[in-house]
Design an enzyme around this catalytic site. Sequence first.
Site, PDB file in Angstrom:
ATOM      1  CG  ASP A  90      -2.254   0.624   0.948  1.00 33.33           C
ATOM      2  OD1 ASP A  90      -2.404   1.250  -0.124  1.00 33.33           O
ATOM      3  OD2 ASP A  90      -3.154   0.502   1.805  1.00 33.33           O
ATOM      4  CG  HIS A  91       2.092   3.445  -2.681  1.00 36.08           C
ATOM      5  ND1 HIS A  91       3.021   4.062  -3.486  1.00 36.08           N
ATOM      6  CD2 HIS A  91       2.323   2.108  -2.830  1.00 36.08           C
ATOM      7  CE1 HIS A  91       3.772   3.165  -4.092  1.00 36.08           C
ATOM      8  NE2 HIS A  91       3.361   1.966  -3.714  1.00 36.08           N
ATOM      9  N   PRO A  92       0.633   5.697   0.886  1.00 34.03           N
ATOM     10  CG  PRO A  92       2.158   7.084   1.968  1.00 34.03           C
ATOM     11  CD  PRO A  92       2.058   6.070   0.876  1.00 34.03           C
TER      12      PRO A  92
END
Length: 221
Positions: A90-92
């Site tokens: 996941d990424h922010p």
Amino acid sequence: MAVPFLDADQRHPITLPDGTPYTNTVWLGSVIDHPNIEVGDFTYYNDFEPVTDYAARIAPYLHPGAPERLIIGKFCQFANGTRFITSSADHPKRWFTSYPFAVFDQALFPYFDEEFAKGADTVIGNDVWVGDGARIMPGVTLGDGVIVGAGAIVTRDVPSWSIVAGNPGRVVRRRFPDDVCDRLDRLAWWDRDLADIRALVPVLASADLAALDAALAERGL
């Protein structure tokens, strides 16, 4: 001493008619040694290409020491291309950028520590069938007896005994009426010893409700 009808220590549990092992299919528990992955007995994975690292094949973003785990129950069936996209992928999403700068410059880790430390476990129940090319996204829980359609992208938890399909994955229906699902929950056949599971196969390989009720009564359930 009788040989058990299933052997969890095998690597390739299917034998072809000519006596050779079918190497495309493996018990995952016998081929994965990863600190963040837990696999129950008799869960299998099938792939049409040679695999040297099964942990990396089914969970390519899950590295040792990551904050999340992949927990898989017993007697699951994973078709070719099944992938668990765990939380480390996941990424922010709440920031002005989703770009993971700290991956490329360790001096920037203080800005990313809190975000990178997040990691919800992905949990797969027992007797779950995941179809060809399906993707299970970060932090999803699939209940016991779930069927995931080929190519589905599952982004939310799925209740036990449900069929989920599509992108994004949506529950199509429960596999059985609620009272039958309750009976199957009570039986929890995957937790019984192998001799009893073998005895239950004629019931499990049917839709005979009377036979299911009899099996429950015989076991005081």
